[in-house]
Scaffold this active site. Sequence first.
Site, short mmCIF file in Angstrom:
data_model
loop_
_atom_site.label_atom_id
_atom_site.label_comp_id
_atom_site.label_asym_id
_atom_site.label_seq_id
_atom_site.Cartn_x
_atom_site.Cartn_y
_atom_site.Cartn_z
N ARG A 91 -11.52 -17.10 36.04
CA ARG A 91 -12.21 -18.39 36.15
C ARG A 91 -11.35 -19.47 35.53
O ARG A 91 -10.67 -19.23 34.54
CB ARG A 91 -13.57 -18.34 35.43
CG ARG A 91 -14.52 -17.30 35.96
CD ARG A 91 -15.79 -17.25 35.13
NE ARG A 91 -16.62 -18.41 35.36
CZ ARG A 91 -17.51 -18.51 36.35
NH1 ARG A 91 -17.67 -17.51 37.20
NH2 ARG A 91 -18.24 -19.59 36.50
N HIS A 109 0.36 -15.52 33.43
CA HIS A 109 0.35 -15.68 34.89
C HIS A 109 1.56 -14.94 35.47
O HIS A 109 2.66 -15.02 34.92
CB HIS A 109 0.42 -17.17 35.25
CG HIS A 109 0.36 -17.42 36.72
ND1 HIS A 109 -0.80 -17.21 37.45
CD2 HIS A 109 1.29 -17.85 37.59
CE1 HIS A 109 -0.55 -17.49 38.72
NE2 HIS A 109 0.70 -17.89 38.83
#
Length: 201
Positions: A91, A109
């Site tokens: 989210r 990431h």
Amino acid sequence: MLKIGVLASGRGTNLQSIIDGIESGEITAEIELVISDNEDAGALERAKKHNIDSCYINPADYETDQDFEQEMVNNLKEKDVELVVMAGFMRLLSPYFIRQYRHQIMNIHPSLLPAFKGLHAQKQALDYGVKVAGCTVHFADEGMDTGPIILQAAVEVKWDDTEERLAARILEQEHKIYPEAIRLYAEDKLEVIDGKVKIKE
């Protein structure tokens, strides 16, 4: 000792790498709480196995995203959490949440940011034909996969790579640099200056 709160939605392999780093003494910190927005998240099982407090907060139970985030913040503040670690949390945090923990939220990431933000970063890299991919630990801000970069690790892209094979090799590097970034934070060696992270000697 640094008090950490972890947000996770999935299997929790990055959570496990952090737990391992703490248990080995490499990181001077304690995970006070693991929060998931997915009742079936493997991360919750990992927390239970290591006797770490955890909770499932269902976003559907709240009228707005901010109400949901307020509940997360309440839980984190109850535990006096000083660093929020996103470990596969699927989210995007709102400006409200970011304001509560400015430069105290880490994310990882699977690309060499600023390239290939968002979902399916490994597929994006393969589709673009890059020769080097990798992963990035950064402080989260109001954008998607933006914010000051802390550490990066590079992975060679092979001609016959699939998304799955590339992702697996990148994940190995994630498990190295995420605990390292948290160690540096715990030792007060990270400083954000003009949007860039200085690693202090």
